[in-house]
Design a protein around this motif. Structure first.
Motif, PDB file in Angstrom:
ATOM      1  N   ASN A   1       0.854  -1.185   0.000  1.00 45.06           N
ATOM      2  CA  ASN A   1       0.000   0.000   0.000  1.00 45.06           C
ATOM      3  C   ASN A   1       0.890   1.236   0.000  1.00 45.06           C
ATOM      4  N   LEU A   2       0.459   2.251  -0.724  1.00 47.60           N
ATOM      5  CA  LEU A   2       1.240   3.490  -0.799  1.00 47.60           C
ATOM      6  C   LEU A   2       0.285   4.660  -0.934  1.00 47.60           C
ATOM      7  N   THR A   3       0.410   5.597  -0.017  1.00 47.70           N
ATOM      8  CA  THR A   3      -0.357   6.842  -0.090  1.00 47.70           C
ATOM      9  C   THR A   3       0.620   7.988  -0.233  1.00 47.70           C
ATOM     10  N   ALA A   4       0.380   8.845  -1.202  1.00 50.55           N
ATOM     11  CA  ALA A   4       1.296   9.950  -1.476  1.00 50.55           C
ATOM     12  C   ALA A   4       0.494  11.196  -1.839  1.00 50.55           C
ATOM     13  N   GLN A   5       1.190  12.315  -1.829  1.00 51.89           N
ATOM     14  CA  GLN A   5       0.560  13.582  -2.205  1.00 51.89           C
ATOM     15  C   GLN A   5       0.715  13.827  -3.697  1.00 51.89           C
ATOM     16  N   GLU A   6      -0.241  14.522  -4.245  1.00 55.70           N
ATOM     17  CA  GLU A   6      -0.191  14.882  -5.667  1.00 55.70           C
ATOM     18  C   GLU A   6       1.139  15.547  -5.995  1.00 55.70           C
ATOM     19  N   GLY A   7       1.734  15.140  -7.087  1.00 54.36           N
ATOM     20  CA  GLY A   7       3.006  15.711  -7.526  1.00 54.36           C
ATOM     21  C   GLY A   7       4.217  14.897  -7.131  1.00 54.36           C
ATOM     22  N   GLU A   8       4.069  14.002  -6.193  1.00 59.46           N
ATOM     23  CA  GLU A   8       5.210  13.205  -5.752  1.00 59.46           C
ATOM     24  C   GLU A   8       5.641  12.195  -6.810  1.00 59.46           C
ATOM     25  N   PHE A   9       6.929  11.826  -6.745  1.00 56.06           N
ATOM     26  CA  PHE A   9       7.498  10.779  -7.601  1.00 56.06           C
ATOM     27  C   PHE A   9       7.257   9.440  -6.912  1.00 56.06           C
ATOM     28  N   ILE A  10       6.658   8.508  -7.651  1.00 53.18           N
ATOM     29  CA  ILE A  10       6.242   7.225  -7.084  1.00 53.18           C
ATOM     30  C   ILE A  10       7.106   6.105  -7.656  1.00 53.18           C
ATOM     31  N   THR A  11       7.508   5.186  -6.812  1.00 57.53           N
ATOM     32  CA  THR A  11       8.226   3.982  -7.273  1.00 57.53           C
ATOM     33  C   THR A  11       7.573   2.748  -6.677  1.00 57.53           C
TER      34      THR A  11
ATOM     35  N   HIS B   1       6.086   5.850 -21.105  1.00 60.88           N
ATOM     36  CA  HIS B   1       4.837   6.234 -21.755  1.00 60.88           C
ATOM     37  C   HIS B   1       4.221   7.341 -20.922  1.00 60.88           C
ATOM     38  N   GLY B   2       4.311   8.564 -21.452  1.00 58.86           N
ATOM     39  CA  GLY B   2       3.798   9.707 -20.691  1.00 58.86           C
ATOM     40  C   GLY B   2       4.553   9.869 -19.385  1.00 58.86           C
ATOM     41  N   ARG B   3       3.834   9.868 -18.275  1.00 54.68           N
ATOM     42  CA  ARG B   3       4.474  10.035 -16.962  1.00 54.68           C
ATOM     43  C   ARG B   3       4.904   8.711 -16.341  1.00 54.68           C
TER      44      ARG B   3
ATOM     45  N   ILE C   1      -2.698   5.288  -3.599  1.00 54.55           N
ATOM     46  CA  ILE C   1      -3.654   6.392  -3.440  1.00 54.55           C
ATOM     47  C   ILE C   1      -2.869   7.691  -3.524  1.00 54.55           C
ATOM     48  N   ILE C   2      -3.275   8.562  -4.431  1.00 51.50           N
ATOM     49  CA  ILE C   2      -2.676   9.886  -4.563  1.00 51.50           C
ATOM     50  C   ILE C   2      -3.687  10.905  -4.052  1.00 51.50           C
ATOM     51  N   GLN C   3      -3.296  11.601  -3.011  1.00 49.73           N
ATOM     52  CA  GLN C   3      -4.197  12.584  -2.408  1.00 49.73           C
ATOM     53  C   GLN C   3      -3.968  13.967  -3.011  1.00 49.73           C
ATOM     54  N   PRO C   4      -5.047  14.717  -3.231  1.00 50.10           N
ATOM     55  CA  PRO C   4      -4.897  16.062  -3.822  1.00 50.10           C
ATOM     56  C   PRO C   4      -4.160  16.991  -2.863  1.00 50.10           C
TER      57      PRO C   4
ATOM     58  N   SER D   1      11.055  -2.026 -11.773  1.00 55.02           N
ATOM     59  CA  SER D   1      10.417  -0.917 -11.087  1.00 55.02           C
ATOM     60  C   SER D   1       9.472  -0.194 -12.023  1.00 55.02           C
ATOM     61  N   LEU D   2       8.380   0.305 -11.446  1.00 55.10           N
ATOM     62  CA  LEU D   2       7.453   1.185 -12.158  1.00 55.10           C
ATOM     63  C   LEU D   2       7.503   2.541 -11.459  1.00 55.10           C
ATOM     64  N   HIS D   3       7.772   3.583 -12.239  1.00 51.75           N
ATOM     65  CA  HIS D   3       7.848   4.936 -11.689  1.00 51.75           C
ATOM     66  C   HIS D   3       6.721   5.772 -12.275  1.00 51.75           C
ATOM     67  N   ILE D   4       6.175   6.633 -11.432  1.00 51.17           N
ATOM     68  CA  ILE D   4       5.191   7.617 -11.892  1.00 51.17           C
ATOM     69  C   ILE D   4       5.727   8.996 -11.524  1.00 51.17           C
ATOM     70  N   THR D   5       5.926   9.843 -12.528  1.00 54.00           N
ATOM     71  CA  THR D   5       6.384  11.203 -12.248  1.00 54.00           C
ATOM     72  C   THR D   5       5.168  12.124 -12.156  1.00 54.00           C
ATOM     73  N   ALA D   6       5.310  13.187 -11.337  1.00 54.49           N
ATOM     74  CA  ALA D   6       4.245  14.192 -11.169  1.00 54.49           C
ATOM     75  C   ALA D   6       2.894  13.507 -10.951  1.00 54.49           C
ATOM     76  N   SER D   7       2.819  12.688  -9.920  1.00 56.48           N
ATOM     77  CA  SER D   7       1.626  11.867  -9.690  1.00 56.48           C
ATOM     78  C   SER D   7       0.368  12.734  -9.527  1.00 56.48           C
ATOM     79  N   HIS D   8      -0.755  12.129  -9.892  1.00 58.94           N
ATOM     80  CA  HIS D   8      -2.043  12.818  -9.923  1.00 58.94           C
ATOM     81  C   HIS D   8      -3.096  11.911  -9.298  1.00 58.94           C
ATOM     82  N   PRO D   9      -4.130  12.457  -8.677  1.00 58.15           N
ATOM     83  CA  PRO D   9      -5.170  11.590  -8.088  1.00 58.15           C
ATOM     84  C   PRO D   9      -5.729  10.541  -9.050  1.00 58.15           C
ATOM     85  N   ARG D  10      -5.764  10.831 -10.349  1.00 53.99           N
ATOM     86  CA  ARG D  10      -6.297   9.831 -11.282  1.00 53.99           C
ATOM     87  C   ARG D  10      -5.356   8.642 -11.456  1.00 53.99           C
ATOM     88  N   ASP D  11      -4.133   8.733 -10.926  1.00 54.17           N
ATOM     89  CA  ASP D  11      -3.221   7.584 -10.935  1.00 54.17           C
ATOM     90  C   ASP D  11      -3.573   6.581  -9.845  1.00 54.17           C
TER      91      ASP D  11
END
Lengths: 114, 110
Positions: B10-20, B56-58, B107-110, B71-81
């Motif tokens: 489980n991972l909860t982060a704030q919008e904009g964070e880099f996710i791994t 692919h995109g972010r 979960i990406i929180q706004p 690893s899967l990375h998400i840059t500039a994370s968004h709630p829709r992720d």
């Protein structure tokens, strides 16, 4: 766009009933798969097929059978449903001809056996 | 039989964070998939990798065959992720089905 459809989104059956789950894909894919997904266990492969009338057991085939009479259709059969077969069932298809073998998933059927 | 382990569960982060999100497997493979599952069940294939890196995109996916790790990375994370991200591996070169990790609930929180 690849489309994989499943006959029902939700299904409620009684213990002992025979259950048919149907999956149809419209992209002429050779390979088709049936998985079940359970909380804490993730997705697990039940059966797969790489051609018409061909089938191979996956990791958890017990209590299930399959049928592939036509290339586009892959059916999962629960001969005598039991409560431990309550689960989310997902169908997928892929094609080695496309080089990537990306699997395309259907929307899933949530089965409840009472 | 391949064992596929994902972390974190489980991972909860704030919008904009880099996710791994990490995935390791026990036996040599022919391909590794990253999948995304939104509430309601629909699964979408994000990447299929056999070596190196894809973008692919972010979203960026990497794989190290020698270390049996991806690893899967998400840059500039968004709630829709927000979704469950699932790693899956295929051992053979034929039509074998996939072996899946248990997924990472993001979960990406706004």
């Amino acid at each position: 766009d690849v489309k994989v459809t499943q006959s029902s989104r939700y299904l409620v059956k009684r213990t002992g009933e025979k259950v048919f789950l149907e999956c149809v894909q419209d992209m002429d894919h050779e390979n088709m798969f049936w998985y079940r997904q359970d909380p804490g266990l993730g997705l697990r492969l039940i059966y797969f097929s790489y051609d018409v009338k061909m089938k191979e057991k996956g990791d958890i085939p017990e209590g299930y059978s399959v049928s592939r009479e036509k290339k586009e259709r892959f059916s999962l059969i629960l001969e005598s449903a039991s409560t431990n077969q309550t689960s989310m069932y997902l169908c997928a298809s892929s094609s080695p001809r496309q080089g990537s073998e990306t699997q395309y998933f259907g929307p899933g059927t949530r089965l409840l056996v009472l | 039989k391949n064992e596929v382990e994902q972390s974190p569960q489980n991972l909860t982060a704030q919008e904009g964070e880099f996710i791994t999100i990490n995935c390791s497997y026990s036996v040599g493979i022919s391909a590794l998939h990253w999948l995304q599952q939104h509430p309601g069940g629909g699964i979408v294939s994000l990447f299929m990798l056999s070596s190196g890196k894809k973008k692919h995109g972010r979203l960026i996916a990497t794989i190290n065959i020698q270390e049996k790790h991806s690893s899967l990375h998400i840059t500039a994370s968004h709630p829709r992720d927000s979704a469950v991200y699932i790693c899956a591996v295929r051992a053979g070169g034929g039509a074998d089905g996939l072996t899946f990790g248990k997924g990472t609930h993001l979960i990406i929180q706004p």
